[in-house]
Design an enzyme around this catalytic site. Sequence first.
Site, PDB file in Angstrom:
ATOM      1  N   GLY A 130       0.856  -1.183   0.000  1.00 54.47           N
ATOM      2  CA  GLY A 130       0.000   0.000   0.000  1.00 54.47           C
ATOM      3  C   GLY A 130       0.888   1.228   0.000  1.00 54.47           C
ATOM      4  O   GLY A 130       2.121   1.134  -0.033  1.00 54.47           O
ATOM      5  N   GLY A 188       3.038   3.370   1.452  1.00 51.16           N
ATOM      6  CA  GLY A 188       3.768   3.374   2.708  1.00 51.16           C
ATOM      7  C   GLY A 188       4.509   4.659   2.991  1.00 51.16           C
ATOM      8  O   GLY A 188       4.984   4.869   4.113  1.00 51.16           O
ATOM      9  N   ARG A 189       4.629   5.525   1.996  1.00 48.12           N
ATOM     10  CA  ARG A 189       5.301   6.801   2.222  1.00 48.12           C
ATOM     11  C   ARG A 189       4.709   7.902   1.349  1.00 48.12           C
ATOM     12  O   ARG A 189       5.371   8.900   1.077  1.00 48.12           O
ATOM     13  CB  ARG A 189       6.796   6.672   1.950  1.00 48.12           C
ATOM     14  CG  ARG A 189       7.160   6.237   0.546  1.00 48.12           C
ATOM     15  CD  ARG A 189       8.659   6.303   0.321  1.00 48.12           C
ATOM     16  NE  ARG A 189       9.037   5.826  -0.997  1.00 48.12           N
ATOM     17  CZ  ARG A 189      10.261   5.941  -1.492  1.00 48.12           C
ATOM     18  NH1 ARG A 189      11.204   6.528  -0.790  1.00 48.12           N
ATOM     19  NH2 ARG A 189      10.539   5.479  -2.694  1.00 48.12           N
ATOM     20  N   GLY A 235       8.575   5.937   6.071  1.00 48.55           N
ATOM     21  CA  GLY A 235       7.621   6.783   5.366  1.00 48.55           C
ATOM     22  C   GLY A 235       8.229   7.984   4.683  1.00 48.55           C
ATOM     23  O   GLY A 235       7.507   8.832   4.162  1.00 48.55           O
ATOM     24  N   ASP A 295       2.712  -3.751  -8.601  1.00 47.18           N
ATOM     25  CA  ASP A 295       2.280  -2.557  -7.867  1.00 47.18           C
ATOM     26  C   ASP A 295       2.934  -1.291  -8.405  1.00 47.18           C
ATOM     27  O   ASP A 295       2.620  -0.193  -7.934  1.00 47.18           O
ATOM     28  CB  ASP A 295       2.562  -2.706  -6.368  1.00 47.18           C
ATOM     29  CG  ASP A 295       4.033  -2.953  -6.073  1.00 47.18           C
ATOM     30  OD1 ASP A 295       4.551  -3.982  -6.531  1.00 47.18           O
ATOM     31  OD2 ASP A 295       4.653  -2.121  -5.386  1.00 47.18           O
ATOM     32  N   ASP A 297       6.297   5.167 -10.810  1.00 47.90           N
ATOM     33  CA  ASP A 297       7.177   4.754  -9.713  1.00 47.90           C
ATOM     34  C   ASP A 297       8.628   4.589 -10.155  1.00 47.90           C
ATOM     35  O   ASP A 297       9.104   3.497 -10.421  1.00 47.90           O
ATOM     36  CB  ASP A 297       6.662   3.458  -9.068  1.00 47.90           C
ATOM     37  CG  ASP A 297       5.724   3.748  -7.906  1.00 47.90           C
ATOM     38  OD1 ASP A 297       5.476   4.933  -7.635  1.00 47.90           O
ATOM     39  OD2 ASP A 297       5.252   2.798  -7.276  1.00 47.90           O
TER      40      ASP A 297
END
Length: 488
Positions: free
Chosen positions: A89, A91-92, A124, A252, A262
């Site tokens: 998910g 996370g940061r 994070g 992801d 990403d």
Amino acid sequence: MKLTDVSLSHRYADLGSAFGTRIDPTPFQHPETLHVNPALLQLLGIDAGEAVNRAWAQLGCGAKLFAGSQPLAMKYTGHQFGVYNPDLGDGRALLLGEMESAGETWELHLKGAGKTPYSRFGDGRAVLRSTIREYLAGEALHGLGIPTTRALCLVGSDEPVTREKIERGAMLIRVARTHIRFGHFEYFFYTRQLEALQKLIAFTCARFLPEASDLDPAQQAEALLRYTVHKTAQMVAGWQAVGFAHGVMNTDNMSIIGDTFDYGPYGFLDDYEPEFICNHSDHTGRYAFEQQPGVALWNLNALAHSLSACVSTEALRDCLEEFQPQLVDSYAAHMRAKLGLQTAEDGDQKLCADLLALLADGRVDYTLFFRALAHYRGERPAAALRELVPAAQWDTLDHWLDHYDQRLAREDSDSRVRNRAMLGANPKFTLRNYLAQRVIEAAENGDYRPLQTLFELLQTPFDEHPQHEAWAAAPPASGKHLPISCSS
């Protein structure tokens, strides 16, 4: 529109608690605006005159929120290096919301915003090094005409963050048409939240496939998969044509609409190495440059499996079978443009493959060779090309050029027109890792002028910029194969 007039909606967050967790960012104590993207400001319709004021530092570190923002840590899962991980998910990072501009919806996402329920053992945070790399990468791919997320602003701090060493913390506001990943669909499928899965399918279709909005759920899911197959094939074909290696093509990290997403341990080719691995954590070469088309199809199969609760196996297979022809057609179009070919012939694939074999055998610089080829006018010896190719391969080069000349002659095109077109298809400037490292090291010492220079060059990579020849040079031997990790 003034910055103070920006107001965000939050339609994704409104889908329900199953889609993520609402949480406020953890701001920096002493934020500093390092850079703001004027072209993206213009795209979003925001007044660029406020680009360097304190407001951007506050917004870019989460100390202040845009009006209407309801920050959300999105929940998803995914396959990482081929293994399903249910514990993923944001996370940061936090989805701040979305805004409308120029007939398009844009989502704003704050990356490095602090711990969330999905941080696992992470802090994070993001560091200046990785944030600069992502900031530059979005502009590099955009400048090359490849669909991508971008970043609106870059904010630094004096907050220490521990990675392989202690580094400075930083954040950016990522701008994307959507942050929905393959992993979102996998999450709802593997947890058997099928109503939420159908809601996500309908939501995504309403945004990007409005013609499918009136279809039944099975037809919507099939239409969405077919759309994603085509967009992903086109995206990866673009990567292969410009020599871009993503480095960590987990599901992801795959956008449902085929935008490059990403940026971590990515790399652009220096020498043409099909087996190039840019992520030093990729010990098996799963995500090597030449493996990217196959990995993309593998990921699409994983996405298709997550839709199998809605779509028949036969329909899923039919969608997936469209990947390879779409990839081949798109890649061929890119390479014809790089070679200055206006029409298609059966022998073009071999002509291209022979050239790539020559470049691979000689470890020839990919960007410099194609840029030099754009200036080629049939001269012998082709001195500019020979400068880039080892002398032992000059005969092979001349043999290839003979075939190339014959191919160009069959088109009977004007060489000056062709050369201009090739200069618009073969960049002079790419985001080589050694250049990114040069910018990072300067920024870590408080000098952001190299960041500004490279940022501008990447926005117009096909222009000559004669005052910046050094930024177009091949890297020194020490600048090749720099170790880039997932923390990057």
